[in-house]
Design a protein around this motif. Structure first.
Motif, PDB file in Angstrom:
ATOM      1  N   VAL A   1       0.837  -1.205   0.000  1.00 46.10           N
ATOM      2  CA  VAL A   1       0.000   0.000   0.000  1.00 46.10           C
ATOM      3  C   VAL A   1       0.868   1.250   0.000  1.00 46.10           C
ATOM      4  O   VAL A   1       0.637   2.193  -0.784  1.00 46.10           O
ATOM      5  N   ASN A   2       1.877   1.302   0.861  1.00 44.24           N
ATOM      6  CA  ASN A   2       2.772   2.460   0.879  1.00 44.24           C
ATOM      7  C   ASN A   2       3.524   2.601  -0.436  1.00 44.24           C
ATOM      8  O   ASN A   2       3.712   3.722  -0.950  1.00 44.24           O
ATOM      9  N   TRP A   3       3.968   1.487  -0.993  1.00 44.68           N
ATOM     10  CA  TRP A   3       4.688   1.544  -2.276  1.00 44.68           C
ATOM     11  C   TRP A   3       3.778   2.062  -3.388  1.00 44.68           C
ATOM     12  O   TRP A   3       4.188   2.893  -4.206  1.00 44.68           O
TER      13      TRP A   3
ATOM     14  N   SER B   1       4.192   5.576  -5.361  1.00 44.83           N
ATOM     15  CA  SER B   1       4.350   5.548  -6.813  1.00 44.83           C
ATOM     16  C   SER B   1       3.358   6.465  -7.511  1.00 44.83           C
ATOM     17  O   SER B   1       3.649   7.002  -8.586  1.00 44.83           O
ATOM     18  N   LEU B   2       2.185   6.677  -6.894  1.00 44.31           N
ATOM     19  CA  LEU B   2       1.184   7.561  -7.475  1.00 44.31           C
ATOM     20  C   LEU B   2       1.435   9.038  -7.163  1.00 44.31           C
ATOM     21  O   LEU B   2       0.663   9.895  -7.592  1.00 44.31           O
ATOM     22  N   GLY B   3       2.498   9.314  -6.439  1.00 42.22           N
ATOM     23  CA  GLY B   3       2.851  10.694  -6.152  1.00 42.22           C
ATOM     24  C   GLY B   3       2.541  11.169  -4.755  1.00 42.22           C
ATOM     25  O   GLY B   3       2.794  12.338  -4.427  1.00 42.22           O
ATOM     26  N   PHE B   4       2.000  10.326  -3.906  1.00 40.43           N
ATOM     27  CA  PHE B   4       1.707  10.699  -2.514  1.00 40.43           C
ATOM     28  C   PHE B   4       2.940  10.407  -1.658  1.00 40.43           C
ATOM     29  O   PHE B   4       3.042   9.375  -0.992  1.00 40.43           O
TER      30      PHE B   4
ATOM     31  N   ARG C   1       6.954   5.153   3.947  1.00 37.59           N
ATOM     32  CA  ARG C   1       7.180   4.565   5.279  1.00 37.59           C
ATOM     33  C   ARG C   1       6.182   5.096   6.309  1.00 37.59           C
ATOM     34  O   ARG C   1       6.539   5.347   7.454  1.00 37.59           O
ATOM     35  N   TYR C   2       4.968   5.234   5.871  1.00 43.42           N
ATOM     36  CA  TYR C   2       3.934   5.735   6.779  1.00 43.42           C
ATOM     37  C   TYR C   2       3.562   4.634   7.770  1.00 43.42           C
ATOM     38  O   TYR C   2       3.187   3.520   7.379  1.00 43.42           O
ATOM     39  N   PRO C   3       3.605   4.896   9.075  1.00 47.24           N
ATOM     40  CA  PRO C   3       3.272   3.857  10.075  1.00 47.24           C
ATOM     41  C   PRO C   3       1.762   3.768  10.301  1.00 47.24           C
ATOM     42  O   PRO C   3       1.198   4.464  11.155  1.00 47.24           O
TER      43      PRO C   3
ATOM     44  N   ASP D   1      -1.085   4.984  14.017  1.00 45.62           N
ATOM     45  CA  ASP D   1      -2.162   5.975  13.976  1.00 45.62           C
ATOM     46  C   ASP D   1      -3.465   5.276  14.348  1.00 45.62           C
ATOM     47  O   ASP D   1      -3.869   4.293  13.705  1.00 45.62           O
ATOM     48  N   GLY D   2      -4.134   5.761  15.390  1.00 44.68           N
ATOM     49  CA  GLY D   2      -5.342   5.104  15.865  1.00 44.68           C
ATOM     50  C   GLY D   2      -6.442   5.052  14.820  1.00 44.68           C
ATOM     51  O   GLY D   2      -7.071   4.005  14.619  1.00 44.68           O
ATOM     52  N   GLY D   3      -6.688   6.166  14.140  1.00 45.17           N
ATOM     53  CA  GLY D   3      -7.731   6.179  13.121  1.00 45.17           C
ATOM     54  C   GLY D   3      -7.426   5.264  11.953  1.00 45.17           C
ATOM     55  O   GLY D   3      -8.307   4.567  11.439  1.00 45.17           O
ATOM     56  N   ALA D   4      -6.156   5.244  11.522  1.00 45.43           N
ATOM     57  CA  ALA D   4      -5.767   4.376  10.411  1.00 45.43           C
ATOM     58  C   ALA D   4      -5.883   2.906  10.797  1.00 45.43           C
ATOM     59  O   ALA D   4      -6.369   2.081  10.013  1.00 45.43           O
TER      60      ALA D   4
END
Length: 328
Positions: free
Chosen positions: A166-168, A172-175, A180-182, A186-189
């Motif tokens: 998902v992070n990759w 790749s889409l520009g975000f 390396r987003y954890p 994050d409680g909401g995630a």
């Protein structure tokens, strides 16, 4: 004289059958043949296993919730009866009520998504050709057959901060902010990921069940509704849903139960964290029992979970029966 005649009157056959036979001993019924008891003998192991696996743990949990049952009592076995003290302790804990609110929110989001997506998938499957319908049903069965722990592990790797797909893909889409987003920090995630996981695991059963029910609706009803100019949504509200109301009630009830007691996915993925963001009542009960060896409080939390879940189902059933009794 009439009284004498009545005494001297001969007995009728009815009197003879009701009284004892001439020998003086009471008439006995013929013994039942041995084969008449075989059905009870055959189902006795199943009933015994069900009572041992279901009734005994429930009664044992109720008993522990009424005792002072900690690690020492678990080893020594000298637990003392304390009545409703454990329940008063839980009901006076603000964290318990936060967990209750989170549990109901978790259940509502999951059940609404599951019922909506499953209904749409079932309606779509019914309108597909034979080949497409076979592919969809096979995919649903394969997703349903995946073990819970295996599916949870796959989702963990999908959202891994360094090696996750998902992070990759998002990077790749520009975000670039997702590099390396954890996700699980994050409680909401983490809450959203668990919702996606449970919906993905629950939709196949509900969709297959609703599709099987859709095949029993007579096609003449749909043709009559179309001839009257009814739209698709109107046909669903006036024809499909009334015909399948018992199946919708059944699927809804099962999804409420399964979502309310979702434990394995949360425990394997987040263990209720970060903080209490993904802690619902079953996780709270296990945390309470294991963190400080308060098995009595954990059992009390489990019993309250059963009561709350039963209350939700009773309210829903009453609403459904009230709608059925409404002549309009």
């Amino acid at each position: 004289m009439p009284a004498i005649r009545e005494r001297s009157a001969p007995r009728t056959p009815q009197h003879r059958t009701a009284s004892a036979p001439p020998g003086g001993s009471p008439r006995r019924r013929p013994p039942r043949p041995a084969r008449a008891y075989w059905p009870y003998v055959l189902i006795a192991p199943a009933i015994g296993g069900m009572l041992y696996l279901l009734a005994y743990p429930l009664l044992r949990a109720v008993l522990i919730s009424l005792q002072d049952f900690r690690l020492r009592q678990l080893i020594a076995g000298d637990a003392q009866f304390v009545g409703l003290r454990n329940y008063r302790t839980l009901l006076s804990d603000p964290r318990f009520w936060e967990v209750v609110a989170r549990t109901f929110a978790f259940m509502a989001v999951n059940v609404v998504l599951i019922m909506t997506i499953s209904t749409l998938v079932a309606l779509m499957t019914e309108r597909l050709a034979k080949a497409g319908r076979t592919v969809v049903l096979c995919a649903l069965v394969l997703a349903w057959a995946m073990p819970v722990v295996a599916a949870t592990t796959v989702f963990q790797w999908l959202f891994h901060s360094e090696f996750g797909v998902v992070n990759w893909l998002l990077t790749s889409l520009g975000f670039d902010s997702f590099d390396r987003y954890p996700w699980f920090a994050d409680g909401g995630a983490a809450f959203a990921i668990l919702v996606v996981l449970i919906v993905w695991q629950s939709v196949p059963f509900a969709a297959i069940t609703l599709y099987s029910a859709l095949t029993t609706v007579p096609a003449e009803l749909y043709e009559s509704a179309r001839m009257d100019g009814a739209s698709g949504s109107r046909i669903f509200r006036s024809v499909t849903f009334p015909m399948l109301r018992p199946i919708f009630v059944l699927v809804f009830s099962l999804e409420v139960i399964w979502t309310f007691k979702a434990f394995v996915q949360i425990w394997v993925m987040t263990r209720g964290g970060p903080g209490d963001a993904t802690t619902i009542l079953p996780v709270y009960a296990v945390q309470t029992a294991l963190s400080s060896q308060r098995y009595d409080l954990g059992s009390a939390a489990s019993m309250l979970t059963v009561v709350l879940m039963s209350g939700v189902l009773v309210l829903y059933f009453r609403q459904m029966f009230r709608q059925e009794d409404d002549p309009r």
